[in-house]
Design an enzyme around this catalytic site. Structure first.
Site, mmCIF file in Angstrom:
data_model
loop_
_atom_site.group_PDB
_atom_site.id
_atom_site.type_symbol
_atom_site.label_atom_id
_atom_site.label_comp_id
_atom_site.label_asym_id
_atom_site.label_seq_id
_atom_site.Cartn_x
_atom_site.Cartn_y
_atom_site.Cartn_z
ATOM 1 N N GLY A 1 -9.407 -38.893 6.645
ATOM 2 C CA GLY A 1 -10.435 -38.377 7.559
ATOM 3 C C GLY A 1 -10.801 -36.920 7.355
ATOM 4 O O GLY A 1 -11.264 -36.266 8.295
ATOM 5 N N ASN B 1 -13.316 -35.798 5.717
ATOM 6 C CA ASN B 1 -14.767 -35.704 5.949
ATOM 7 C C ASN B 1 -15.084 -35.783 7.443
ATOM 8 O O ASN B 1 -15.946 -35.044 7.933
ATOM 9 C CB ASN B 1 -15.510 -36.802 5.179
ATOM 10 C CG ASN B 1 -15.642 -36.466 3.709
ATOM 11 O OD1 ASN B 1 -16.473 -35.663 3.309
ATOM 12 N ND2 ASN B 1 -14.780 -37.069 2.891
ATOM 13 N N LYS C 1 -15.793 -62.109 10.003
ATOM 14 C CA LYS C 1 -16.369 -60.761 9.886
ATOM 15 C C LYS C 1 -17.437 -60.543 10.965
ATOM 16 O O LYS C 1 -17.573 -59.453 11.514
ATOM 17 C CB LYS C 1 -16.986 -60.604 8.488
ATOM 18 C CG LYS C 1 -17.520 -59.220 8.231
ATOM 19 C CD LYS C 1 -17.779 -59.006 6.766
ATOM 20 C CE LYS C 1 -18.243 -57.609 6.514
ATOM 21 N NZ LYS C 1 -17.817 -57.058 5.253
ATOM 22 N N MET D 1 -13.180 -48.469 4.076
ATOM 23 C CA MET D 1 -12.937 -49.278 2.883
ATOM 24 C C MET D 1 -13.382 -50.735 3.031
ATOM 25 O O MET D 1 -12.716 -51.646 2.547
ATOM 26 C CB MET D 1 -11.445 -49.202 2.516
ATOM 27 C CG MET D 1 -10.953 -47.789 2.234
ATOM 28 S SD MET D 1 -11.925 -46.936 0.973
ATOM 29 C CE MET D 1 -11.270 -47.743 -0.478
ATOM 30 N N ARG D 2 -14.506 -50.952 3.716
ATOM 31 C CA ARG D 2 -15.033 -52.313 3.877
ATOM 32 C C ARG D 2 -16.529 -52.314 3.695
ATOM 33 O O ARG D 2 -17.184 -51.327 4.031
ATOM 34 C CB ARG D 2 -14.803 -52.816 5.312
ATOM 35 C CG ARG D 2 -13.439 -53.064 5.575
ATOM 36 C CD ARG D 2 -13.097 -53.638 6.913
ATOM 37 N NE ARG D 2 -11.677 -53.835 6.818
ATOM 38 C CZ ARG D 2 -11.108 -54.910 6.329
ATOM 39 N NH1 ARG D 2 -11.832 -55.943 5.991
ATOM 40 N NH2 ARG D 2 -9.809 -54.984 6.184
ATOM 41 N N LEU D 3 -17.027 -53.450 3.214
ATOM 42 C CA LEU D 3 -18.486 -53.610 3.146
ATOM 43 C C LEU D 3 -19.021 -53.851 4.551
ATOM 44 O O LEU D 3 -18.442 -54.629 5.312
ATOM 45 C CB LEU D 3 -18.840 -54.819 2.278
ATOM 46 C CG LEU D 3 -19.038 -54.602 0.788
ATOM 47 C CD1 LEU D 3 -19.465 -55.914 0.147
ATOM 48 C CD2 LEU D 3 -20.057 -53.510 0.504
ATOM 49 N N ILE D 4 -20.114 -53.184 4.880
ATOM 50 C CA ILE D 4 -20.756 -53.407 6.173
ATOM 51 C C ILE D 4 -21.507 -54.747 6.105
ATOM 52 O O ILE D 4 -22.225 -55.016 5.134
ATOM 53 C CB ILE D 4 -21.723 -52.247 6.489
ATOM 54 C CG1 ILE D 4 -20.960 -50.912 6.596
ATOM 55 C CG2 ILE D 4 -22.526 -52.521 7.760
ATOM 56 C CD1 ILE D 4 -20.024 -50.787 7.779
ATOM 57 N N ASN E 1 -23.438 -43.297 3.797
ATOM 58 C CA ASN E 1 -22.100 -43.323 3.202
ATOM 59 C C ASN E 1 -21.987 -42.189 2.194
ATOM 60 O O ASN E 1 -22.992 -41.718 1.659
ATOM 61 C CB ASN E 1 -21.897 -44.666 2.484
ATOM 62 C CG ASN E 1 -20.516 -44.787 1.852
ATOM 63 O OD1 ASN E 1 -19.508 -44.412 2.456
ATOM 64 N ND2 ASN E 1 -20.463 -45.303 0.635
ATOM 65 N N HIS F 1 -19.910 -41.266 -1.434
ATOM 66 C CA HIS F 1 -19.160 -41.939 -2.498
ATOM 67 C C HIS F 1 -18.809 -40.910 -3.575
ATOM 68 O O HIS F 1 -19.669 -40.129 -3.993
ATOM 69 C CB HIS F 1 -20.011 -43.056 -3.094
ATOM 70 C CG HIS F 1 -19.262 -43.862 -4.104
ATOM 71 N ND1 HIS F 1 -18.308 -44.797 -3.749
ATOM 72 C CD2 HIS F 1 -19.305 -43.853 -5.464
ATOM 73 C CE1 HIS F 1 -17.799 -45.328 -4.839
ATOM 74 N NE2 HIS F 1 -18.371 -44.774 -5.893
#
Ligand code: GRF
Length: 203
Positions: free
Chosen positions: A15, A17, A68, A93-96, A110, A112
């Site tokens: 965390g 950021n 999900k 660490m998950r796809l929305i 996001n 990256h």
């Protein structure tokens, strides 16, 4: 002046950021109200940071939900309660999925640690080093259904420190911390950024 956007930060790890963005908002340097941290990892250090900063924590384990869709519906209910308007992903660490993408269309960003479209997905720094690139970097982008594929908002290059992953990571994180706050400010206060730019030119 327009009212501050209410923001939830999604994170699964340390965390750093989250910390920089929240500190900037508290100091009035970022036009935003950070109202929640959403995490899939209740033990992540970002939860401690959120508690210290007095920010609400939404910690839900995906494994506690049948799907999900159910998991994201539960998050969405919490976000609605808090009247969240923007989602800022910082090491989540998950796809929305569709549920959140639909509810927050064009309001999810996001960060990256690579110059996208190079090295999307997990361990972008490791991927870059394995390819022997001399320059990598940081990208801030809108989130779509793909893995790190949404429209790019900003990028900054970072020179690799050859043979030293730790120092390369350190450089990347330092750039992330500046670039994310700057990009979000331009997103939410474009007029102020533009007039500040004009002012700087005059001086
Ligand atoms: C950052 O490198 C970010 O680019 C990536 O995950 C990391 C999160 O770091 N998506 P932190 O948890 O904010 O320190």
């Amino acid at each position: 002046m327009n009212s501050k956007p209410k923001v939830a930060i999604f994170a699964s790890g340390s965390g750093s950021n989250f910390q920089v963005i929240t500190d900037a908002a508290s100091a009035g340097e970022l036009h935003a109200d950070i109202v929640a941290v959403v995490t899939d990892k209740p033990q992540a250090f970002v939860v401690e940071r959120a508690k210290t900063a007095g920010v609400a924590v939404v910690a839900l384990r995906p494994s506690d939900f049948a799907s999900k869709v159910d998991y994201e519906e539960a998050i969405l209910q919490e976000l609605k309660q808090l009247e969240v308007e923007w989602l800022v992903l910082a090491g989540y660490m998950r796809l929305i999925g569709d549920t959140l993408l639909t509810a927050y269309a064009n309001r999810i960003v996001n960060i990256h640690p690579s110059l996208l479209p190079s090295f999307p997905g997990k361990d972008a720094i490791g991927q870059a080093l394995a390819h022997g690139v001399k320059v990598t970097g940081v990208t801030v982008h809108y989130v779509d259904a793909g893995m790190d594929t949404g429209p790019i908002l900003s990028q900054q290059a970072v020179e690799v420190v050859e043979g030293n992953r730790e120092q390369t990571e350190h450089r990347i994180h330092a750039v992330e911390h500046e670039l994310y706050t700057k990009t979000l400010q331009q997103l939410w206060m474009p007029t102020a950024s533009a007039s500040q730019g004009r002012l700087n030119k005059k001086l």
